[in-house]
Design a protein around this motif. Structure first.
Motif, PDB file in Angstrom:
ATOM      1  N   CYS A   1       2.540  -5.706  -7.627  1.00 56.39           N
ATOM      2  CA  CYS A   1       2.509  -4.246  -7.698  1.00 56.39           C
ATOM      3  C   CYS A   1       1.369  -3.728  -6.836  1.00 56.39           C
ATOM      4  O   CYS A   1       0.299  -4.307  -6.808  1.00 56.39           O
ATOM      5  CB  CYS A   1       2.313  -3.792  -9.140  1.00 56.39           C
ATOM      6  N   SER A   2       1.606  -2.616  -6.178  1.00 59.79           N
ATOM      7  CA  SER A   2       0.587  -2.130  -5.250  1.00 59.79           C
ATOM      8  C   SER A   2       0.347  -0.639  -5.389  1.00 59.79           C
ATOM      9  O   SER A   2       0.181   0.050  -4.399  1.00 59.79           O
ATOM     10  CB  SER A   2       0.991  -2.485  -3.827  1.00 59.79           C
ATOM     11  N   THR A   3       0.333  -0.117  -6.601  1.00 58.01           N
ATOM     12  CA  THR A   3       0.102   1.312  -6.770  1.00 58.01           C
ATOM     13  C   THR A   3      -1.304   1.700  -6.320  1.00 58.01           C
ATOM     14  O   THR A   3      -1.511   2.795  -5.807  1.00 58.01           O
ATOM     15  CB  THR A   3       0.317   1.748  -8.235  1.00 58.01           C
ATOM     16  N   GLY A   4      -2.278   0.815  -6.500  1.00 55.94           N
ATOM     17  CA  GLY A   4      -3.640   1.095  -6.040  1.00 55.94           C
ATOM     18  C   GLY A   4      -3.695   1.244  -4.535  1.00 55.94           C
ATOM     19  O   GLY A   4      -4.408   2.090  -4.006  1.00 55.94           O
ATOM     20  N   PHE A   5      -2.921   0.418  -3.825  1.00 52.48           N
ATOM     21  CA  PHE A   5      -2.868   0.476  -2.363  1.00 52.48           C
ATOM     22  C   PHE A   5      -2.309   1.826  -1.924  1.00 52.48           C
ATOM     23  O   PHE A   5      -2.867   2.486  -1.047  1.00 52.48           O
ATOM     24  CB  PHE A   5      -2.004  -0.678  -1.845  1.00 52.48           C
ATOM     25  N   VAL A   6      -1.226   2.267  -2.531  1.00 46.97           N
ATOM     26  CA  VAL A   6      -0.609   3.541  -2.173  1.00 46.97           C
ATOM     27  C   VAL A   6      -1.564   4.687  -2.466  1.00 46.97           C
ATOM     28  O   VAL A   6      -1.713   5.609  -1.672  1.00 46.97           O
ATOM     29  CB  VAL A   6       0.720   3.737  -2.940  1.00 46.97           C
ATOM     30  N   ARG A   7      -2.229   4.629  -3.605  1.00 41.90           N
ATOM     31  CA  ARG A   7      -3.166   5.691  -3.968  1.00 41.90           C
ATOM     32  C   ARG A   7      -4.298   5.767  -2.947  1.00 41.90           C
ATOM     33  O   ARG A   7      -4.693   6.847  -2.526  1.00 41.90           O
ATOM     34  CB  ARG A   7      -3.718   5.435  -5.375  1.00 41.90           C
ATOM     35  N   SER A   8      -4.825   4.635  -2.531  1.00 44.19           N
ATOM     36  CA  SER A   8      -5.927   4.651  -1.565  1.00 44.19           C
ATOM     37  C   SER A   8      -5.459   5.165  -0.206  1.00 44.19           C
ATOM     38  O   SER A   8      -6.207   5.854   0.491  1.00 44.19           O
ATOM     39  CB  SER A   8      -6.565   3.267  -1.431  1.00 44.19           C
ATOM     40  N   LEU A   9      -4.229   4.858   0.186  1.00 40.43           N
ATOM     41  CA  LEU A   9      -3.695   5.402   1.440  1.00 40.43           C
ATOM     42  C   LEU A   9      -3.580   6.914   1.355  1.00 40.43           C
ATOM     43  O   LEU A   9      -3.907   7.635   2.299  1.00 40.43           O
ATOM     44  CB  LEU A   9      -2.327   4.795   1.759  1.00 40.43           C
ATOM     45  N   GLY A  10      -3.119   7.408   0.226  1.00 40.37           N
ATOM     46  CA  GLY A  10      -2.994   8.845   0.038  1.00 40.37           C
ATOM     47  C   GLY A  10      -4.340   9.543   0.139  1.00 40.37           C
ATOM     48  O   GLY A  10      -4.470  10.583   0.774  1.00 40.37           O
ATOM     49  N   PHE A  11      -5.354   8.957  -0.474  1.00 32.77           N
ATOM     50  CA  PHE A  11      -6.687   9.548  -0.400  1.00 32.77           C
ATOM     51  C   PHE A  11      -7.235   9.492   1.024  1.00 32.77           C
ATOM     52  O   PHE A  11      -7.989  10.367   1.436  1.00 32.77           O
ATOM     53  CB  PHE A  11      -7.651   8.862  -1.368  1.00 32.77           C
ATOM     54  N   ALA A  12      -6.872   8.477   1.798  1.00 37.39           N
ATOM     55  CA  ALA A  12      -7.338   8.374   3.177  1.00 37.39           C
ATOM     56  C   ALA A  12      -6.732   9.470   4.050  1.00 37.39           C
ATOM     57  O   ALA A  12      -7.348   9.907   5.019  1.00 37.39           O
ATOM     58  CB  ALA A  12      -6.994   6.999   3.749  1.00 37.39           C
ATOM     59  N   LEU A  13      -5.535   9.918   3.705  1.00 38.13           N
ATOM     60  CA  LEU A  13      -4.877  10.948   4.506  1.00 38.13           C
ATOM     61  C   LEU A  13      -5.564  12.311   4.393  1.00 38.13           C
ATOM     62  O   LEU A  13      -5.551  13.091   5.336  1.00 38.13           O
ATOM     63  CB  LEU A  13      -3.412  11.093   4.087  1.00 38.13           C
TER      64      LEU A  13
ATOM     65  N   SER B   1      -3.799  11.577  14.417  1.00 40.40           N
ATOM     66  CA  SER B   1      -2.375  11.585  14.093  1.00 40.40           C
ATOM     67  C   SER B   1      -1.785  10.183  14.209  1.00 40.40           C
ATOM     68  O   SER B   1      -0.881   9.820  13.452  1.00 40.40           O
ATOM     69  CB  SER B   1      -1.610  12.578  14.977  1.00 40.40           C
ATOM     70  N   GLY B   2      -2.312   9.369  15.125  1.00 42.01           N
ATOM     71  CA  GLY B   2      -1.875   7.973  15.195  1.00 42.01           C
ATOM     72  C   GLY B   2      -2.233   7.214  13.925  1.00 42.01           C
ATOM     73  O   GLY B   2      -1.419   6.459  13.379  1.00 42.01           O
ATOM     74  N   LEU B   3      -3.456   7.429  13.429  1.00 45.17           N
ATOM     75  CA  LEU B   3      -3.868   6.812  12.159  1.00 45.17           C
ATOM     76  C   LEU B   3      -2.999   7.292  11.010  1.00 45.17           C
ATOM     77  O   LEU B   3      -2.574   6.506  10.157  1.00 45.17           O
ATOM     78  CB  LEU B   3      -5.325   7.162  11.858  1.00 45.17           C
ATOM     79  N   GLU B   4      -2.748   8.594  10.969  1.00 45.61           N
ATOM     80  CA  GLU B   4      -1.901   9.142   9.913  1.00 45.61           C
ATOM     81  C   GLU B   4      -0.501   8.540   9.963  1.00 45.61           C
ATOM     82  O   GLU B   4       0.085   8.216   8.923  1.00 45.61           O
ATOM     83  CB  GLU B   4      -1.811  10.661  10.037  1.00 45.61           C
TER      84      GLU B   4
END
Length: 172
Positions: free
Chosen positions: A2-14, A139-142
């Motif tokens: 499970c990778s919900t923490g990974f998704v959450r951290s990506l969202g915060f990075a955006l 935008s490339g990072l995003e």
């Protein structure tokens, strides 16, 4: 896995990336930090496409829950920024306002001696190149982060039975 923490951290990075895109786009409206060229209607036309405000900014904030929208927004910001970079700024060349570097395939970027062809706004080529480079990079990072979110969402959907698998036993 499970990778919900990974998704959450990506969202915060955006979120900080989106804010930076918005700031960079807003600055494009004020060459040299003045309102003069905005008031006179002498900004490069692609600045009005709001690539950093809409594509790299507002649509990114929504992409935390909708990565596909984020992909579209970051892609839009990247493409319009690249087009603006290739076209070059609108400026006063001494012979009037024009796009002196348009239709030259961005060669002006490697010919800094030609940048002085733009008299006003002062240092407009450097201003645009710097801010558009920032928009291209962010935008490339995003795009990469949103792409990873899409992949992660697909993997999570496919592997959901594995993530939430419980061991059921019948006790008599």
């Amino acid at each position: 896995m499970c990778s919900t923490g990974f998704v959450r951290s990506l969202g915060f990075a955006l979120l900080p990336l989106a804010v930076c895109c918005i700031v960079a786009n807003v600055l494009l409206f004020f060459p040299g930090g003045t309102t003069q060229y905005l008031q006179e209607g002498k900004l490069s036309r692609l600045v009005w496409f709001m690539m950093g405000i809409g594509g790299g900014g507002a649509l990114m904030c929504g992409s935390v829950t909708a990565a596909l929208v984020g992909l579209a927004g970051s892609g839009y910001c990247f493409v319009i920024s690249a087009m603006a970079m290739l076209e070059g700024p609108q400026c006063d060349t001494g012979l009037g306002w024009s796009y002196p570097f348009a239709n030259k395939g961005g060669r002006y970027l490697f010919e800094q001696e030609t940048w002085s062809n733009c008299s006003y706004p002062v240092s407009i080529v450097e201003w645009n190149v710097t801010l558009l480079s920032i928009l291209l990079g962010l935008s490339g990072l995003e795009f990469i982060i949103c792409f990873l979110q899409v992949i992660n969402g697909l993997v999570t959907a496919v592997c959901r039975p594995c993530c939430y698998k419980q061991d059921y036993t019948l006790n008599a």
